[in-house]
Design a protein around this motif. Structure first.
Motif, mmCIF file in Angstrom:
data_model
loop_
_atom_site.group_PDB
_atom_site.id
_atom_site.type_symbol
_atom_site.label_atom_id
_atom_site.label_comp_id
_atom_site.label_asym_id
_atom_site.label_seq_id
_atom_site.Cartn_x
_atom_site.Cartn_y
_atom_site.Cartn_z
ATOM 1 N N ALA A 353 56.484 24.567 66.207
ATOM 2 C CA ALA A 353 57.469 23.476 66.266
ATOM 3 C C ALA A 353 57.659 22.781 64.916
ATOM 4 O O ALA A 353 58.784 22.467 64.530
ATOM 5 N N ASN A 354 56.549 22.530 64.197
ATOM 6 C CA ASN A 354 56.704 21.716 62.983
ATOM 7 C C ASN A 354 57.136 22.512 61.750
ATOM 8 O O ASN A 354 57.092 22.004 60.643
ATOM 9 N N MET A 355 57.589 23.745 61.949
ATOM 10 C CA MET A 355 58.167 24.484 60.815
ATOM 11 C C MET A 355 59.685 24.278 60.729
ATOM 12 O O MET A 355 60.321 24.756 59.784
ATOM 13 N N TYR A 356 60.268 23.585 61.690
ATOM 14 C CA TYR A 356 61.719 23.347 61.660
ATOM 15 C C TYR A 356 62.112 22.716 60.324
ATOM 16 O O TYR A 356 61.512 21.721 59.895
ATOM 17 N N GLY A 357 63.105 23.275 59.683
ATOM 18 C CA GLY A 357 63.662 22.676 58.462
ATOM 19 C C GLY A 357 62.823 22.881 57.215
ATOM 20 O O GLY A 357 63.202 22.431 56.142
ATOM 21 N N THR A 358 61.674 23.538 57.322
ATOM 22 C CA THR A 358 60.854 23.756 56.125
ATOM 23 C C THR A 358 61.293 25.057 55.447
ATOM 24 O O THR A 358 61.921 25.911 56.075
ATOM 25 N N ALA A 359 60.925 25.195 54.177
ATOM 26 C CA ALA A 359 61.403 26.374 53.438
ATOM 27 C C ALA A 359 60.523 26.635 52.223
ATOM 28 O O ALA A 359 59.700 25.810 51.845
ATOM 29 N N CYS A 360 60.739 27.791 51.643
ATOM 30 C CA CYS A 360 60.054 28.137 50.389
ATOM 31 C C CYS A 360 60.818 27.510 49.232
ATOM 32 O O CYS A 360 62.027 27.648 49.135
ATOM 33 N N ASN A 361 60.076 26.854 48.340
ATOM 34 C CA ASN A 361 60.719 26.167 47.222
ATOM 35 C C ASN A 361 60.524 26.901 45.895
ATOM 36 O O ASN A 361 60.763 26.333 44.843
ATOM 37 N N ALA A 362 60.060 28.133 45.956
ATOM 38 C CA ALA A 362 59.872 28.899 44.710
ATOM 39 C C ALA A 362 61.231 29.139 44.060
ATOM 40 O O ALA A 362 62.267 29.105 44.738
ATOM 41 N N ALA A 363 61.204 29.393 42.755
ATOM 42 C CA ALA A 363 62.469 29.568 42.019
ATOM 43 C C ALA A 363 63.318 30.682 42.632
ATOM 44 O O ALA A 363 64.546 30.584 42.691
ATOM 45 N N ASP A 364 62.668 31.723 43.123
ATOM 46 C CA ASP A 364 63.436 32.840 43.709
ATOM 47 C C ASP A 364 63.580 32.701 45.218
ATOM 48 O O ASP A 364 64.007 33.631 45.902
ATOM 49 N N GLY A 365 63.181 31.558 45.752
ATOM 50 C CA GLY A 365 63.284 31.340 47.204
ATOM 51 C C GLY A 365 62.359 32.248 48.005
ATOM 52 O O GLY A 365 62.563 32.456 49.197
ATOM 53 N N GLY A 366 61.329 32.772 47.361
ATOM 54 C CA GLY A 366 60.374 33.638 48.070
ATOM 55 C C GLY A 366 60.853 35.072 48.196
ATOM 56 O O GLY A 366 60.244 35.863 48.921
ATOM 57 N N LYS A 367 61.913 35.394 47.470
ATOM 58 C CA LYS A 367 62.514 36.730 47.664
ATOM 59 C C LYS A 367 61.636 37.872 47.149
ATOM 60 O O LYS A 367 61.861 39.024 47.471
ATOM 61 N N ASN A 368 60.652 37.530 46.319
ATOM 62 C CA ASN A 368 59.754 38.589 45.831
ATOM 63 C C ASN A 368 58.332 38.391 46.341
ATOM 64 O O ASN A 368 57.398 38.990 45.808
ATOM 65 N N CYS A 369 58.187 37.548 47.338
ATOM 66 C CA CYS A 369 56.841 37.206 47.819
ATOM 67 C C CYS A 369 56.378 38.213 48.872
ATOM 68 O O CYS A 369 57.120 38.547 49.779
ATOM 69 N N ARG A 370 55.144 38.647 48.748
ATOM 70 C CA ARG A 370 54.611 39.595 49.735
ATOM 71 C C ARG A 370 53.422 39.017 50.492
ATOM 72 O O ARG A 370 52.705 39.742 51.177
ATOM 73 N N ARG A 371 53.171 37.710 50.369
ATOM 74 C CA ARG A 371 52.066 37.113 51.140
ATOM 75 C C ARG A 371 52.402 37.163 52.625
ATOM 76 O O ARG A 371 53.493 36.737 53.027
ATOM 77 N N PRO A 372 51.480 37.614 53.478
ATOM 78 C CA PRO A 372 51.789 37.605 54.915
ATOM 79 C C PRO A 372 51.874 36.185 55.478
ATOM 80 O O PRO A 372 52.513 35.956 56.489
ATOM 81 N N SER A 373 51.194 35.222 54.812
ATOM 82 C CA SER A 373 51.196 33.854 55.327
ATOM 83 C C SER A 373 51.439 32.879 54.191
ATOM 84 O O SER A 373 50.895 33.041 53.099
ATOM 85 N N CYS A 374 52.246 31.838 54.455
ATOM 86 C CA CYS A 374 52.432 30.788 53.444
ATOM 87 C C CYS A 374 51.344 29.725 53.586
ATOM 88 O O CYS A 374 51.286 28.790 52.783
ATOM 89 N N LEU A 375 50.523 29.829 54.624
ATOM 90 C CA LEU A 375 49.524 28.786 54.884
ATOM 91 C C LEU A 375 48.090 29.261 54.716
ATOM 92 O O LEU A 375 47.190 28.446 54.498
#
Ligand code: SF4
Length: 604
Positions: A353-375
């Motif tokens: 529920a508390n992920m509503y409206g949250t996002a990746c703020n990296a310069a590329d918007g996470g487009k090159n990220c391969r981490r399975p979890s942001c947490l």
């Protein structure tokens, strides 16, 4: 558009349709609600001008029920339903269940085991020349060679076992629409090989592919299975994923990169469709799943928690796709006009529920990220955990005319909540119906690490803060912890450790879920290989029914029957030391009484 899509030719003709373009076959009863995939996709295609019908829960013993709507002009779509059919049919210890929440009257037996395979076979018997497209959770999570707990072996991709023509995985609105539009223009399905989110069988290697170990190789070696799982898990980001190729004998299974996440506008367009939010009128008995969803709203999709036992990331993706508050309010206004609406909204949420409206703020918007979890293992510094969109949305919803209460029953990720003080306050003061469901799943460090979950310290911090905040606002409310027994890495010793922690924290468990190795998850890979996909190190796995029963009984030890069972089994094991540890911790106990039944299982 009428209140329901047609389920027979009489209803189709009443719309003036003498032929359908696309027919969707589903293992679930037909509830015209956006929380259920097949009706949602049916309405979506209908809104783009296609004539769509649904065949819900056909009797699979002959081909005739599959001909109820005639032969479609473009293709059949097949889904086993909202759950994998084997997960729906069997308990974690492979005992047959006697109920099915997606069937009128809650009865078991309205769909076959391995429904996607059986349905495709009947359709091919009925209309050999009509393409069949697989979708839904069963197909999505079995798209590559995978370990199947019920057969206790590695199975081929479901696309090959079903002998279907194409498989669409994940949330398929756009791939499905593109497929339908291209076929409408005359492109044969057999030549459509570039759709995102699709899997097909081919002979030619595509450009820019990643070759996975073959089916034979992963079936023959657990180490190779683990290596293939790790490779595939790092290809879930739609922006940087390669096309995966997995040879199956002399054929190539080709899995295109996932579909891109939907924008807010696109998601709003899907949920703004005119769903009747009612079961098809042909049903005379209540459908339990409808009772659970009828008062709830989906605010977003996706989850970046990355819990190893959960398949949401493999299906919905890691990027959060949120609806606008305008769209949610419009849906709530429509809901409030229902005769049975009494002012209570049971949930506004998503996988977490508390992920509503949250996002990746990296310069590329996470487009090159391969981490399975942001947490996990620690919240990523690039994560923008902004809680204002969620707070604003909840306030608008709760302030609507006719709405008395909005509760949150979707799971809450409490390590994320540490960065969301406004949401935390909003939740504690206005949106808990007496009890908040939270899913630490375990509290022993070595188990939570394998689960890729936050550990005991984060949970204790959350609990203290929750109790303090509730006290301060004069709220009598408690926490219901959701826990898993028998997860890979968990021995009887860790269950005793968990039980002791719960006693110290004055938490009593009412529901404990036994671990089920469902297709496609990291925890299932651990269960099968006995190895940790992150480190490659050996992992303990409880495999016997006896140990699974013992682990669960330790967790439910406050119930007299379970207490006797745990004493008996621990004595038989010669673990009087553990019995003493449990008895020393007695005297704690729960600080709440459950007042309402759980509405749905928390995801996190
Ligand atoms: S960079 Fe961090 S926040 Fe962004 S997607 Fe990757 S893990 Fe998540």
């Amino acid at each position: 558009m009428s209140r329901h899509l047609p389920i027979n030719l009489v209803e189709a003709r009443a719309r003036g349709w003498h032929e359908l373009d696309i027919i969707l076959v589903s293992g679930d009863a037909y509830i015209d609600h956006p929380a259920i995939g097949v009706p949602l996709l049916g309405r979506w295609l209908e809104s783009h001008g296609f004539r769509v019908g649904i065949i819900p829960q056909p009797d699979w013993r002959s081909k005739e029920p599959f001909m109820a709507l005639g032969k479609p002009r473009l293709f059949f779509g097949v889904s086993a339903g909202a759950m994998d059919s084997l997960v729906a049919h069997y308990t974690p210890r492979k005992k047959l269940r006697h109920d099915d929440a997606y069937t009128p009257g809650g009865r078991h037996g309205a769909r076959p085991n391995r429904a996607a395979i059986i349905y495709t076979s009947r359709l091919k018997e009925a209309y050999r020349d009509v393409p069949v497209v697989l979708g839904g959770i069963e197909a999505s999570l079995r798209r590559l060679a995978h370990y199947d707990y019920w057969d206790d072996k590695v199975r081929r991709s479901i696309l090959l076992d079903a002998k279907a023509d194409l498989l669409l995985y994940g949330m398929a609105e756009y791939p499905l629409l593109e497929l339908a539009q291209r076929m409408q223009k005359g492109e044969p399905l057999a030549l459509i090989h570039d759709l995102r989110g699709s899997v097909y069988v081919g002979k030619k290697l595509p450009d820019n592919h990643l070759l996975l170990p073959s089916f034979d190789a992963v079936a023959g070696s657990k180490e190779t299975y683990l290596a293939a799982f790790r490779q595939a898990e790092h290809q879930l980001n739609p922006y940087c994923a390669h096309t995966l190729v997995q040879p199956h004998g002399d054929r190539l299974l080709i899995c295109n990169p996932p579909a891109e996440p939907l924008t807010t506008q696109q998601l709003d367009a899907v949920y703004n469709l005119p769903f009747s939010r009612e079961p098809h009128p042909a049903y005379t008995e209540a459908i339990p799943a409808f009772e659970q969803i009828k008062l709830s709203l989906t605010s977003h999709r996706g989850c970046y928690g990355g819990c190893s036992f959960c398949a949401i990331t493999a299906h919905q993706g890691k990027f959060i796709q949120s609806r606008s508050s305008v769209s949610l309010v419009a849906e709530l206004q429509a809901l409030s006009k229902k005769g049975w609406f009494r002012g209570t909204v049971s949930d506004i949420g998503g996988p977490t529920a508390n992920m509503y409206g949250t996002a990746c703020n990296a310069a590329d918007g996470g487009k090159n990220c391969r981490r399975p979890s942001c947490l996990y293992p620690k919240p990523c510094p690039n994560l923008r955990a902004d809680d204002q969109p969620a707070v604003g949305m909840l306030r608008k919803a709760a302030g609507l005319n006719g709405v008395r209460t909005v509760t949150i029953t979707s799971g809450i990720r409490y390590d994320l909540l540490e960065q969301q003080p406004a949401y935390f306050k909003e939740l504690v003061t206005r949106h808990i119906g007496g009890l908040l469901k939270v899913a630490p799943e375990h509290l022993a460090g070595q188990v939570t690490a394998l689960m890729r979950k936050p550990g005991k310290e984060e949970f204790v911090r959350f609990l203290e803060r929750f109790r303090e905040e509730s006290r301060r606002h004069g709220k009598q409310q408690g926490v219901v912890p959701y826990l898993i027994s028998g997860h890979p890495g968990c021995r009887v010793d860790e269950m005793v450790e968990l039980a002791q922690q719960l006693q110290r924290l004055k938490l009593k468990v009412e529901q404990a879920q036994e671990f089920t190795p469902t297709p496609g998850t990291a925890a299932t890979c651990m269960y099968y290989t006995g190895l940790d996909p992150d480190s490659g190190q050996p992992v303990y796995v409880a495999r016997t029914d006896r140990e699974k029963i013992l682990q669960k009984s330790i967790l439910l030890r406050h119930l007299p029957e379970e207490r006797q069972r745990s004493i008996k089994l621990l004595r038989e094991l010669g673990r009087n030391d553990l019995l003493r540890m449990l008895d020393e911790g007695q005297g704690g106990g729960g600080q709440y009484r459950r007042t309402t039944p759980p509405q749905k299982r928390t995801a996190r």
